[in-house]
Design an enzyme around this catalytic site. Structure first.
Site, short mmCIF file in Angstrom:
data_model
loop_
_atom_site.label_atom_id
_atom_site.label_comp_id
_atom_site.label_asym_id
_atom_site.label_seq_id
_atom_site.Cartn_x
_atom_site.Cartn_y
_atom_site.Cartn_z
N GLY A 171 0.80 -1.22 0.00
CA GLY A 171 0.00 0.00 0.00
C GLY A 171 0.83 1.26 0.00
CG ASN A 223 12.67 -12.48 0.73
OD1 ASN A 223 13.41 -11.64 1.24
ND2 ASN A 223 11.71 -13.09 1.41
CG HIS A 259 5.69 -0.93 9.99
ND1 HIS A 259 5.55 -1.03 8.63
CD2 HIS A 259 4.48 -1.22 10.52
CE1 HIS A 259 4.30 -1.33 8.35
NE2 HIS A 259 3.62 -1.47 9.48
CB ILE A 289 7.75 -12.66 3.34
CG1 ILE A 289 6.25 -12.36 3.45
CG2 ILE A 289 7.99 -14.12 2.96
CD1 ILE A 289 5.45 -12.67 2.22
CB CYS A 328 -1.07 19.19 -3.67
SG CYS A 328 -1.71 18.88 -5.32
#
Length: 570
Positions: free
Chosen positions: A187, A253, A278, A285, A421
Site C-alpha cells: 500500500g 525476496n 515496521h 516475509i 499535493c
C-alpha cells in the site's frame, strides 16, 4: 417496518459484506449532515477493495493497519454515524465506538485514539497480547483515521523525496538517466515505481508477492515485471542508458535479491526500501518462504517467524550497507528497517540516514507536507476542477505545477477520487477556501473532505523517521503531536485522531491526524481557515523551537510570534 429495521438494513447494505464495501456517491445524504456523512463515506472508502489490501480482515494497508477493530465494531460505527446529531461527538477507542457525547456544532463529530499504550508497556509483545484479547487495534496512520486514499496518498511524497534526492546529489530534480533500487510494492511501497518514473528515473522494485506486482501493473503504477534478475538488470540498464523512465517489478525476496545484486556489482544511484518491516510479523516475509508458506509459519509459530524475519532483515540491511560503501546514495524510507536490523545484530545499521533528515526537513520547517482531499460526489470531474483551481492559485510552485500536469494522466484513482499535493503554512488555508468556494458555486458537485497523512510537519514524534536527528536532540519528544491534535479540535476539525506506532511500529511513534469538510458554507469556510492554518503552524513552531532558521523565516512570513525565542538558530 420500523425505523430500527430500516436503519439495520442500511447498515447491512453499507458494510454487511466486507468483500464488497463501497462508499456512497452523489449529493444525497445517508447520515443527518455532511459532517457525519463525510466520516461515514471515508471509513467505507478505506475498506473498498480498490483501496484496502485485505478488506475482509478490515486491513487497509501497512501489513496490519485496520479501519475498525472487528466487523461488529464497524457495524456499530456506521450505525452511529448514520444517526449522529450535529451537536454530538462519537468517541472511537482503537477501532471500537465507545460513546456519544453532546458537544456543539463547531466540535469534531468524531474523536479517535488508536493503540495508545502507557510507555513502559508499549511493545509489540504487549500490544499483540491485548489485540488477541480484542482490546485494541493497530490503526497505522490513515487506516484507523479514515483518510487513506490508496497508494496515491504517498505518491507525491515519494515523488518529492526522489526529486529532493536528485537536487541534493545530482543538482537536478530530473532523474533521467538515473537508477533506483528498492523493495516493497504494498500500500505504501507501491507508489515508488510511478513516483520514480514521474521524476524520470529507471527503478527496479523487488517484491515477494506476485499479487502485489500484478496489482501495480493493473493500476499502471508499474511498467514491467519479471522473475529474472538478468532481465531486470538489462531492462534498467537500457532505459537508463537512453534516459528513459521505466519501472520494473522483480519477483523475489529482498533479503535474497539485494545481496545477490551486491555480489554481481550491479550499480544504482539511489537505494532505499519500503517493505512493511515496521511490523516484522505481518509485514516482512523471511527469506526462503513463499507468501503462503510464510502465512502458515506465522500462524503456527510466530516466535520462529519473527526470528527468521529479523535474520532476513539483517541480511537485507547488510547488503544496503554494501551499497553505501560502493558509493550509492542509500536512505531509509521510514519503515524501521534499520531499527529491526539493529535488533537483529547489525550494529552499524544506522550508518545511512532516514529520508526526512536527508531530504524533507527543509519542507517540514515551512509546514509543507502531504495535504490531501477526496471528492465525496465520486465524480472525477470534481478533482479536475480542483486541479485547475490550484494551478491558477499557485503558479510559481514548479514542483506542484509539474505534479498537477502529470497526476491526471498517470494516477489511477482508487475508491473515491482524490488528490494529494504538498502545501505549507498559508497555502493550505488558501487551497481549502478555494475548494470550499468551488463547492459553494456548484463547480464541484458535493462536499470535499480535506485532510493529510499523519506523516507531516508537526503531527508526529518518530525518532526513526519524521523527527530523526532533530537539531536540538528532541527526536523523542511527543508533546507536539498531542498539541497538534488538541489545537485541531479547538480550531474545529470535523474529525481528529491520535495514534501510536504508525509507520515504524509499536513503541516508536506517536502521531495525530485531522480531517475537515468543505461543504460550501460560510461556517465551514471559517473553520477551514482556522484548521488549515493551525495544523501546519504546529509544524513550523515545532521546528522553530528546535532552532531551524527556515522555520524562523516561515514563522515570520506566517505571522507566528512564539512567546519565547529559541536559544539557538541554524
Amino acid at each position: 417496518m420500523t425505523a430500527i429495521d430500516t436503519l439495520e438494513q442500511t447498515v447491512e447494505a453499507l458494510c454487511g459484506d466486507l468483500s464488497r464495501i463501497r462508499a456512497p456517491r452523489g449529493g444525497e445524504l445517508n447520515a443527518r449532515s455532511w459532517s457525519t456523512e463525510a466520516p461515514l463515506r471515508m471509513l467505507l472508502n478505506n475498506l473498498d477493495p480498490e483501496v484496502a489490501e485485505r478488506p475482509e480482515e478490515l486491513v487497509v494497508y501497512g501489513g496490519s493497519g485496520k479501519a475498525a477493530r472487528n466487523h461488529d465494531a464497524l457495524r456499530a460505527i456506521v450505525r452511529t454515524l448514520l444517526t449522529l446529531g450535529e451537536d454530538e461527538t462519537l468517541l472511537v477507542q482503537s477501532g471500537k465506538p465507545v460513546g456519544v457525547l453532546r458537544t456543539h456544532r463547531g466540535a469534531p463529530r468524531v474523536l479517535i485514539a488508536n493503540a495508545l499504550l502507557v510507555p513502559r508497556w508499549a511493545t509489540w509483545e504487549e500490544f499483540r497480547r491485548l489485540e488477541s484479547e480484542g482490546l485494541t487495534m493497530f490503526g497505522q496512520m490513515t487506516a484507523g483515521s479514515w483518510i487513506y486514499i490508496g497508494t496515491q496518498g504517498i505518491l507525491q511524497g515519494t515523488y518529492q523525496t526522489f526529486a529532493a534526492a536528485g537536487e541534493e546529489h545530482f543538482g537536478s530534480a530530473d532523474l533521467s538517466g538515473r537508477t533506483i533500487l528498492t523493495a516493497g510494492l504494498g500500500g505504501m511501497g507501491g507508489a515508488q515505481p510511478l513516483a520514480a518514473t514521474m521524476a524520470g528515473a529507471a527503478i527496479l522494485c523487488v517484491e515477494v508477492d506476485p499479487a502485489r506486482i500484478e496489482r501495480r501493473l493493473e493500476t499502471r503504477y508499474l511498467d514491467r515485471s519479471t522473475d529474472s534478475i538478468d532481465e531486470a538488470l538489462q531492462l534498467i540498464a537500457e532505459a537508463a542508458g537512453e534516459g528513459r523512465a521505466l519501472s520494473v517489478g522483480l519477483l523475489g525476496n529482498a533479503a535474497e535479491v539485494v545481496p545477490e545484486l551486491v555480489r554481481r556489482g550491479a550499480a544504482f544511484d539511489l537505494v532505499t526500501d519500503q517493505t512493511a518491516a515496521h511490523d516484522p510479523l505481518e509485514g516482512y516475509i523471511p527469506a526462503g518462504l513463499s507468501v503462503d508458506e510464510a502465512a502458515g509459519l506465522r500462524a503456527r509459530d510466530p516466535d520462529e517467524y519473527l526470528r527468521r524475519a529479523r535474520e532476513s532483515i539483517a541480511r537485507h540491511v547488510e547488503a544496503l550497507l554494501e551499497y553505501v560503501r560502493a558509493g550509492s546514495y542509500v536512505f531509509d524510507y521510514g519503515n524501521n528497517l534499520r531499527g529491526e536490523a539493529y535488533e537483529g545484530g547489525v550494529e552499524d545499521a544506522f550508518t545511512y540516514p532516514g529520508f526526512v533528515p536527508a531530504y524533507i526537513r527543509p519542507l517540514f520547517c515551512r509546514g509543507i507536507g502531504p495535504f490531501r482531499w477526496a471528492a465525496l460526489s465520486g465524480d472525477e470531474g470534481d478533482i479536475a476542477a480542483i486541479d485547475a483551481a490550484l494551478k491558477e492559485l499557485f503558479p510559481d510552485d514548479v514542483l506542484l505545477q509539474r505534479w498537477l500536469e502529470l497526476a491526471p494522466e498517470r494516477v489511477q484513482f482508487q475508491g473515491l477520487p482524490a488528490r494529494i499535493c504538498w502545501l505549507g503554512l498559508g497555502d493550505r488555508a488558501r487551497a481549502g477556501l478555494a475548494i470550499n468556494e468551488l463547492v459553494r458555486s456548484g463547480k464541484v458537485k458535493a462536499p470535499v473532505v480535506i485532510g493529510r497523512d499523519h506523516l507531516d510537519s508537526g503531527s508526529v514524534a518518530s525518532p526513526y523517521r519524521e523527527t530523526e536527528a532533530m537539531r536540538d536532540g528532541s527526536d523523542a519528544i511527543a508533546d507536539w503531536p498531542i498539541l497538534n491534535a488538541l489545537v485541531n479540535v479547538a480550531a474545529g476539525a470535523t474529525w481528529v485522531s491520535v495514534h501510536h506506532g504508525g509507520g515504524v511500529g509499536i513503541g516508536n511513534s506517536i502521531h495525530a491526524g485531522m480531517v475537515v469538510v468543505a461543504d460550501g458554507t460560510d461556517e465551514m469556510a471559517e473553520r477551514l481557515e482556522r484548521v488549515l492554518t493551525t495544523d501546519p503552524a504546529t509544524g513550523v513552531l515545532r521546528h522553530l523551537d528546535a532552532g531551524y532558521e527556515d522555520a524562523a523565516e516561515a514563522a515570520a512570513e506566517g505571522g507566528l510570534e512564539p512567546p519565547m525565542r529559541p536559544a539557538r538558530s541554524e
